[in-house]
Write an enzyme that holds these catalytic residues in place. Structure first.
Site, mmCIF file in Angstrom:
data_model
loop_
_atom_site.group_PDB
_atom_site.id
_atom_site.type_symbol
_atom_site.label_atom_id
_atom_site.label_comp_id
_atom_site.label_asym_id
_atom_site.label_seq_id
_atom_site.Cartn_x
_atom_site.Cartn_y
_atom_site.Cartn_z
ATOM 1 N N TYR A 63 -3.774 19.066 -16.976
ATOM 2 C CA TYR A 63 -3.053 17.805 -16.766
ATOM 3 C C TYR A 63 -2.095 17.594 -17.940
ATOM 4 O O TYR A 63 -2.518 17.538 -19.103
ATOM 5 C CB TYR A 63 -4.018 16.614 -16.650
ATOM 6 C CG TYR A 63 -4.938 16.641 -15.451
ATOM 7 C CD1 TYR A 63 -4.723 17.510 -14.378
ATOM 8 C CD2 TYR A 63 -6.030 15.778 -15.380
ATOM 9 C CE1 TYR A 63 -5.575 17.528 -13.286
ATOM 10 C CE2 TYR A 63 -6.891 15.791 -14.275
ATOM 11 C CZ TYR A 63 -6.645 16.683 -13.238
ATOM 12 O OH TYR A 63 -7.499 16.695 -12.159
ATOM 13 N N GLY A 66 -9.591 11.140 -5.064
ATOM 14 C CA GLY A 66 -8.628 10.666 -4.062
ATOM 15 C C GLY A 66 -9.166 9.539 -3.203
ATOM 16 O O GLY A 66 -8.837 9.429 -2.018
HETATM 17 N N1 LIG Z 1 -8.626 19.635 -7.766
HETATM 18 C C1 LIG Z 1 -9.083 18.666 -8.545
HETATM 19 O O1 LIG Z 1 -10.042 18.842 -9.251
HETATM 20 C C2 LIG Z 1 -8.384 17.332 -8.558
HETATM 21 C C3 LIG Z 1 -7.232 17.148 -7.785
HETATM 22 C C4 LIG Z 1 -6.632 15.898 -7.778
HETATM 23 C C5 LIG Z 1 -7.201 14.874 -8.532
HETATM 24 N N2 LIG Z 1 -8.313 15.069 -9.294
HETATM 25 C C6 LIG Z 1 -8.916 13.985 -10.090
HETATM 26 O O2 LIG Z 1 -9.164 12.891 -9.248
HETATM 27 C C7 LIG Z 1 -8.478 11.739 -9.759
HETATM 28 C C8 LIG Z 1 -8.018 10.861 -8.617
HETATM 29 O O3 LIG Z 1 -7.147 11.628 -7.798
HETATM 30 P P1 LIG Z 1 -5.843 11.023 -7.168
HETATM 31 O O4 LIG Z 1 -5.010 10.475 -8.273
HETATM 32 O O5 LIG Z 1 -5.254 12.031 -6.236
HETATM 33 O O6 LIG Z 1 -6.495 9.907 -6.270
HETATM 34 P P2 LIG Z 1 -6.328 8.396 -5.927
HETATM 35 O O7 LIG Z 1 -7.200 7.608 -6.837
HETATM 36 O O8 LIG Z 1 -6.599 8.298 -4.476
HETATM 37 O O9 LIG Z 1 -4.790 8.064 -6.171
HETATM 38 C C9 LIG Z 1 -4.323 7.570 -7.379
HETATM 39 C C10 LIG Z 1 -2.909 7.098 -7.156
HETATM 40 O O10 LIG Z 1 -2.904 6.152 -6.094
HETATM 41 C C11 LIG Z 1 -2.047 5.066 -6.409
HETATM 42 N N3 LIG Z 1 -2.884 3.874 -6.593
HETATM 43 C C12 LIG Z 1 -4.084 3.762 -7.212
HETATM 44 N N4 LIG Z 1 -4.537 2.513 -7.153
HETATM 45 C C13 LIG Z 1 -3.619 1.796 -6.489
HETATM 46 C C14 LIG Z 1 -3.531 0.445 -6.103
HETATM 47 N N5 LIG Z 1 -4.501 -0.412 -6.400
HETATM 48 N N6 LIG Z 1 -2.434 0.045 -5.410
HETATM 49 C C15 LIG Z 1 -1.463 0.921 -5.092
HETATM 50 N N7 LIG Z 1 -1.485 2.230 -5.429
HETATM 51 C C16 LIG Z 1 -2.560 2.668 -6.117
HETATM 52 C C17 LIG Z 1 -1.324 5.441 -7.693
HETATM 53 O O11 LIG Z 1 -0.146 6.140 -7.320
HETATM 54 P P3 LIG Z 1 1.248 5.849 -8.107
HETATM 55 O O12 LIG Z 1 0.991 6.385 -9.504
HETATM 56 O O13 LIG Z 1 2.250 6.638 -7.320
HETATM 57 O O14 LIG Z 1 1.464 4.371 -8.059
HETATM 58 C C18 LIG Z 1 -2.315 6.382 -8.363
HETATM 59 O O15 LIG Z 1 -1.710 7.309 -9.233
HETATM 60 C C19 LIG Z 1 -7.356 12.289 -10.630
HETATM 61 O O16 LIG Z 1 -6.945 11.381 -11.618
HETATM 62 C C20 LIG Z 1 -8.016 13.496 -11.226
HETATM 63 O O17 LIG Z 1 -8.808 13.097 -12.338
HETATM 64 C C21 LIG Z 1 -8.921 16.294 -9.293
#
Ligand SMILES: NC(=O)c1ccc[n+]([C@@H]2O[C@H](COP(=O)([O-])OP(=O)(O)OC[C@H]3O[C@@H](n4cnc5c(N)ncnc54)[C@H](OP(=O)(O)O)[C@@H]3O)[C@@H](O)[C@H]2O)c1
Length: 302
Positions: free
Chosen positions: A50, A197
């Site tokens: 990251y 996610g």
């Molecule tokens: N392969 C893997 O191991 C892998 C892959 C992906 C993620 N991850 C981990 O999982 C975590 C979560 O993944 P993710 O970021 O894809 O999932 P997520 O929590 O579903 O999405 C986060 C994104 O959703 C938006 N968001 C979050 N809360 C919000 C709200 N209250 N209102 C409006 N938009 C909101 C934001 O996008 P904007 O920034 O565009 O506003 C934020 O960056 C990551 O941080 C990482 O640590 C691991």
């Protein structure tokens, strides 16, 4: 905040902070991490790649200020090797994993990792060699526990049956409910699920219309754009907010270790925490579940 306990005794806050979208502004990241701690979040998920290592440095620097606290758990990941030209190459070899951990520990300012996860991989990988690398790191006291981040059933099943993984991280939310097909096997092996996610990049929040237009304009999985819009609108019509529905859906599974939610601002995190804290009637969870499609993994089964 509810804590869920892994086989090794590590306690994960049921809502964890996904640090991938923290950004590289330390002051902004500090505000988000402090908001998380104030809300009772003690589990932080990062990865070596990251922001090319900067995320581990920022998370390590900020959480170092709370080093007297014994309840903070940091998980990081390995497997994507950064090349000098900036490209990423998949490398699940023992040599690389055992070398890479030194860099993650240095960036995080730690002597031991709570949780070290393999960041993907395929069934063609040298699986036993990779598992033996994690086992050796555990014996050497460099990691307390290890896990797998994957959405490939064949890889997940191999690790469940042939390793001592304590966590499986997969994308999991009301729309992407594919992990449901593996939950019995995960439970049988005493493994806890890390649901990443959970708000599906904003699709399962009150800002869903923006997410539909900007991030899901072509639909996703078995949903074309129109059916995805109809489904999310129908979920939105259920009284509790979309985020509360998705979180309570995830909390209904006893194999849940932590919901790893991302946030790129303090406000988003505060909203997500408030939604996590809502008590949702199981009638509404069942209603939401009946609106969405039953998805299954269709690739990487053998
Ligand atoms: N392969 C893997 O191991 C892998 C892959 C992906 C993620 N991850 C981990 O999982 C975590 C979560 O993944 P993710 O970021 O894809 O999932 P997520 O929590 O579903 O999405 C986060 C994104 O959703 C938006 N968001 C979050 N809360 C919000 C709200 N209250 N209102 C409006 N938009 C909101 C934001 O996008 P904007 O920034 O565009 O506003 C934020 O960056 C990551 O941080 C990482 O640590 C691991």
């Amino acid at each position: 905040m509810q804590k869920n306990i892994l086989k090794s005794g590590i306690e994960l806050s049921e809502l964890g902070l996904g640090c991938m979208s923290l950004g590289t502004d330390v002051q902004q990241a500090q505000k988000i991490i402090e908001t998380a701690l104030e809300a009772g979040i003690t589990y932080f998920d990062t990865a070596d790649i990251y922001d090319k290592g900067v995320n581990e440095e920022i998370v390590g620097k900020i959480l170092h200020q709370y080093q007297q606290r014994e309840d903070i758990v940091i998980g990081t990941k390995v497997g994507n090797q950064l090349q000098p030209n900036g490209d990423m190459v998949w490398n699940p070899s023992k040599r690389y994993i055992k070398d890479n951990i030194k860099h993650s520990l240095r960036r995080l300012g730690l002597e031991q990792l709570d949780l070290y996860m393999l960041h993907g991989g395929t069934i063609e990988d040298p699986l036993d060699e990779t598992i033996s690398a994690f086992e050796e790191l555990k014996q050497e006291g460099l990691v307390k526990a290890y896990g797998l981040s994957s959405i490939r059933p064949n890889v997940i099943r191999y690790y469940l049956e042939n390793s001592q993984i304590e966590v499986l991280m997969s994308q999991f939310n009301l729309i992407d409910n594919r992990p449901e097909m593996l939950l019995n096997e995960v439970r049988e092996h005493g493994v806890k699920l890390l649901a990443r996610g959970p708000v599906f990049k904003g699709l399962l929040t009150k800002n869903y219309e923006q997410a539909l237009a900007q991030k899901f304009a072509k639909g996703i999985f078995d949903y074309d754009a129109a059916s995805l819009k109809d489904t999310v609108s129908a979920l939105h019509d259920i009284e509790p907010e979309l985020t509360a529905l998705s979180f309570s859906y995830l909390r209904s599974f006893d194999v849940l270790g932590s919901i790893i939610v991302g946030a790129s601002s303090v406000q988003q995190l505060q909203e997500n925490v408030a939604q996590y804290n809502k008590e949702i009637d199981s009638i509404n969870i069942n209603k939401a579940r009946s609106i969405v499609k039953d998805l299954n993994y269709t690739q990487h089964l053998k």
